[in-house]
Scaffold this active site. Structure first.
Site, PDB file in Angstrom:
ATOM      1  N   TRP A  24     -20.481   6.138 -35.995  1.00 27.86           N
ATOM      2  CA  TRP A  24     -21.702   6.923 -35.865  1.00 27.86           C
ATOM      3  C   TRP A  24     -21.511   8.077 -34.891  1.00 27.86           C
ATOM      4  O   TRP A  24     -20.899   7.913 -33.842  1.00 27.86           O
ATOM      5  CB  TRP A  24     -22.843   6.040 -35.339  1.00 27.86           C
ATOM      6  N   THR A  72     -49.000   9.835 -40.013  1.00 30.16           N
ATOM      7  CA  THR A  72     -47.725  10.458 -39.636  1.00 30.16           C
ATOM      8  C   THR A  72     -47.330  11.408 -40.755  1.00 30.16           C
ATOM      9  O   THR A  72     -47.715  11.214 -41.911  1.00 30.16           O
ATOM     10  CB  THR A  72     -46.595   9.427 -39.452  1.00 30.16           C
ATOM     11  N   LYS A  80     -22.856   9.419 -40.171  1.00 28.93           N
ATOM     12  CA  LYS A  80     -21.886   8.345 -40.322  1.00 28.93           C
ATOM     13  C   LYS A  80     -20.580   8.916 -40.848  1.00 28.93           C
ATOM     14  O   LYS A  80     -20.476   9.295 -42.006  1.00 28.93           O
ATOM     15  CB  LYS A  80     -22.424   7.280 -41.271  1.00 28.93           C
ATOM     16  N   GLU A 103     -47.637   5.623 -34.059  1.00 28.90           N
ATOM     17  CA  GLU A 103     -47.961   4.200 -34.193  1.00 28.90           C
ATOM     18  C   GLU A 103     -48.134   3.519 -32.845  1.00 28.90           C
ATOM     19  O   GLU A 103     -48.449   2.333 -32.778  1.00 28.90           O
ATOM     20  CB  GLU A 103     -46.848   3.490 -34.979  1.00 28.90           C
TER      21      GLU A 103
HETATM   22  P1  ADP Z   1     -43.747  12.516 -36.764  1.00 29.67           P
HETATM   23  O1  ADP Z   1     -42.591  11.794 -37.380  1.00 29.67           O
HETATM   24  O2  ADP Z   1     -44.857  12.782 -37.677  1.00 29.67           O
HETATM   25  O3  ADP Z   1     -43.352  13.658 -35.913  1.00 29.67           O
HETATM   26  P2  ADP Z   1     -44.357  11.056 -34.361  1.00 29.67           P
HETATM   27  O4  ADP Z   1     -44.919  12.162 -33.571  1.00 29.67           O
HETATM   28  O5  ADP Z   1     -45.003   9.759 -34.323  1.00 29.67           O
HETATM   29  O6  ADP Z   1     -44.390  11.420 -35.856  1.00 29.67           O
HETATM   30  O7  ADP Z   1     -42.823  10.938 -34.048  1.00 29.67           O
HETATM   31  C1  ADP Z   1     -42.267   9.858 -33.372  1.00 29.67           C
HETATM   32  C2  ADP Z   1     -40.777  10.028 -33.282  1.00 29.67           C
HETATM   33  O8  ADP Z   1     -40.451  11.204 -32.558  1.00 29.67           O
HETATM   34  C3  ADP Z   1     -40.086   8.919 -32.522  1.00 29.67           C
HETATM   35  O9  ADP Z   1     -39.839   7.806 -33.335  1.00 29.67           O
HETATM   36  C4  ADP Z   1     -38.801   9.609 -32.087  1.00 29.67           C
HETATM   37  O10 ADP Z   1     -37.834   9.632 -33.117  1.00 29.67           O
HETATM   38  C5  ADP Z   1     -39.236  11.014 -31.837  1.00 29.67           C
HETATM   39  N1  ADP Z   1     -39.469  11.239 -30.402  1.00 29.67           N
HETATM   40  C6  ADP Z   1     -40.638  11.238 -29.752  1.00 29.67           C
HETATM   41  N2  ADP Z   1     -40.452  11.533 -28.447  1.00 29.67           N
HETATM   42  C7  ADP Z   1     -39.125  11.704 -28.270  1.00 29.67           C
HETATM   43  C8  ADP Z   1     -38.286  12.019 -27.154  1.00 29.67           C
HETATM   44  N3  ADP Z   1     -38.775  12.251 -25.943  1.00 29.67           N
HETATM   45  N4  ADP Z   1     -36.962  12.098 -27.363  1.00 29.67           N
HETATM   46  C9  ADP Z   1     -36.418  11.888 -28.583  1.00 29.67           C
HETATM   47  N5  ADP Z   1     -37.156  11.606 -29.670  1.00 29.67           N
HETATM   48  C10 ADP Z   1     -38.485  11.514 -29.527  1.00 29.67           C
END
Ligand code: ADP
Length: 544
Positions: free
Chosen positions: A445, A185, A440, A329
């Protein structure tokens, strides 16, 4: 009592063998870095994958070795996915948008033996040359005629590795929990963390995706993964598409609206997959052309929240939107947003509202939302909680990173996503924020995603982000950052008036700033971390 059925290991190589014999018309079309378009079939690909695996073996690659890729979406990258995992090695995809420091960190952390690169990335590797491990050999994914003149020592040529190798192979046997892929990541804090996929998790993810999106994953469909092969396995498409018999159209390096429109139009792409930032460009091009690309009927949007205005624009043009949520993950897909048949008769406005949610879970992905003390929150669509997941396609721990593993699992072994979400009675998940992006204010929130969603529907706004800035009295207050479509930018009062129709006064941003472009993360999402740093000293009008 145990059942009496065979127990065969789930293996990635079986997917391509199946596609080669059963989906003979399945195609892989790639825009190459060399500039032309290349076409092949799953059958032909299986032959080349056998040649590549034999070549890798001759180069000394063994079971468990890590083989890195630094490449765009294309057939050679796809071949590497199957050749490495087929022989029991691990395909480690590197995101070329990482910083030099992060790239070096993961190459060393993964202990890569070989690195396959597209021509485009030779300059990046040249700039790192002095710091790359001495044993790392580099292969350029091209033929002899296109090999670059480079100061990098001992470059190997991809096509020469395949040359003269037999076109069949007997894949070795190994347990289904053998490592197959590695993806880090982007690591907004600390070092990048690696998710190590297994054959079992990868095959199960492909099956789950295929049963969850049968409208797209079927024989004859053409799918465009704009989502890169270098990040979370292009959301599993390199496995799910051949399994289902769908064709893959790989866009190569050109991902602007016009290039995507022209490719989709030419190839009659049915479904395109990618993060919201990519679709801003495509929608602009659709507006300019006054029509959709031929055959375009479905878009899968994920990676960050799809703004309501984007969902509306696609749906009103006749393109089905599937808003999906997941994480590196999680292989990565956790939920998908196609509506169940029971909601077929929803009025269009309600249909759009439903699609703004991130959809319902895939079979095999368990979700729970809990408060800060771990108490489960009701599935009433309004009570937010910390989102945890569990399942056979979810990580059991980061690769060789005990520090990172120490605080991501709860006492029952569920994985903490870092997202805040609600779940409603029908199982629809709505992500309200990333925990670290919440604002916050005076103990309450404020959801940045909700505010952004409304602002994105303003016709003069190209993109936006709401971030927290420090405030002496309230701790934090929201700041709205706007990237206008052109010179004619929307004024502050107009934007705040728009928001006040939906939000209480204390939830409204204290100030609005305008930028020419929003910073993006390595995975193409708006980087709120960068924005927070950039505006950390921003003086809010009433912060006295
Ligand atoms: P990186 O942090 O490297 O971009 P990821 O691609 O694994 O890694 O990102 C996952 C995160 O992206 C999720 O935990 C979430 O916060 C966000 N995410 C993924 N898809 C969506 C979605 N459809 N709507 C809102 N947030 C999303």
């Amino acid at each position: 009592m145990k059942g009496l059925m065979m127990n065969r290991p789930l293996k990635i190589a079986d997917i391509l063998e199946f596609a080669a014999s059963s989906h003979q018309n399945g195609e892989i079309v790639s825009v190459r870095t060399e500039g032309d378009v290349h076409r092949t079939t799953y059958r032909e690909t299986a032959r080349r994958v056998a040649q590549l695996a034999r070549g890798l073996r001759d180069l000394g690659v063994d079971v468990g070795d890590r083989v890195a890729t630094l490449a765009w979406n294309g057939y050679r990258h796809f071949e590497l996915y199957y050749a490495t995992s087929g022989m029991g090695a691990v395909c480690h995809t590197i995101n070329p948008r990482l910083s030099a420091e992060q790239m070096l960190y993961i190459i060393k952390h993964a202990d890569d033996q070989l690195l396959f690169t597209d021509l485009t990335f030779i300059p990046i590797l040249e700039s790192l040359a002095g710091d790359l491990p001495a044993h790392l050999r580099i292969v350029v994914m091209t033929d002899r005629a296109h090999m670059p003149n480079s100061k990098l020592p001992g470059l190997l040529c991809y096509e020469e590795i395949l040359e003269d190798q037999p076109q069949t192979i007997v894949w070795p046997d190994f347990p289904e929990d053998t490592a197959a892929g590695l993806c880090y990541t982007s690591g907004t804090t600390g070092n990048p963390k690696g998710t190590l996929y297994t054959h079992r998790s990868t095959v199960l993810h492909a099956l789950l995706l295929a049963v969850s999106l049968p409208n797209v994953l079927q024989e004859g469909r053409k799918i465009l993964p704009v989502v890169p092969l270098f990040h979370v396995n292009a959301w599993g498409l390199p496995y799910a598409a051949p399994l289902a018999g769908a064709s893959l159209i790989f866009p190569g390096p050109a991902l602007d609206g016009k290039s995507l429109f022209d490719l989709m139009d030419r190839e009659k792409v049915f479904s395109a997959w990618g993060v919201p930032t990519v679709w801003i460009g495509l929608l602009n091009q659709i507006r300019a052309e006054g029509r959709l690309p031929a055959g375009f009927a479905d878009v899968v949007i994920g990676g960050s929240a799809a703004p309501k205005s984007m969902i509306e624009a696609f749906e009103q043009a006749g393109v089905n939107v599937c808003h999906a949520w997941g994480m590196t993950e999680m292989s990565p897909v956790g939920t998908q947003g196609n509506l169940p048949k029971a909601l077929d008769d929803l009025p269009p406005a309600e249909r759009i509202d439903r699609k703004c949610a991130q959809g319902r879970r895939l079979f095999g992905v368990d979700l729970k939302i809990v408060d800060d003390d771990g108490a489960p929150q009701p599935h009433d669509g309004t009570s937010p909680g910390n989102l945890y997941v569990r399942g056979n396609t979810v990580t059991a721990g980061y690769f060789e990173d005990e520090a990172a593993n120490a605080d991501v699992f709860d006492a029952d072994g569920w994985f903490r996503t870092g997202d805040i979400a609600t779940i409603d009675a029908d199982g629809f998940l709505t992500i309200t924020d990333r925990a670290k992006d919440l604002i916050k204010s005076g103990g309450e929130w404020i959801s940045s995603l909700d505010l952004e969603n409304v602002i994105m529907s303003h016709p003069k706004v190209m993109s936006c982000a709401v971030i927290a800035v420090p405030h002496p009295k309230w701790d934090e207050r929201p700041l709205l950052v706007i990237q206008p479509r052109d010179e004619d930018r929307p004024d502050k009062q107009e934007l705040l008036d728009m928001l006040s129709e939906h939000f209480a006064k204390w939830q409204l941003p204290d100030d609005v700033v305008y930028v020419d472009g929003l910073p993006l993360t390595a995975t193409g999402k708006v980087s709120k971390l960068t924005l927070r740093k950039q505006f950390a000293d921003h003086a809010l009008p009433d912060a006295v």
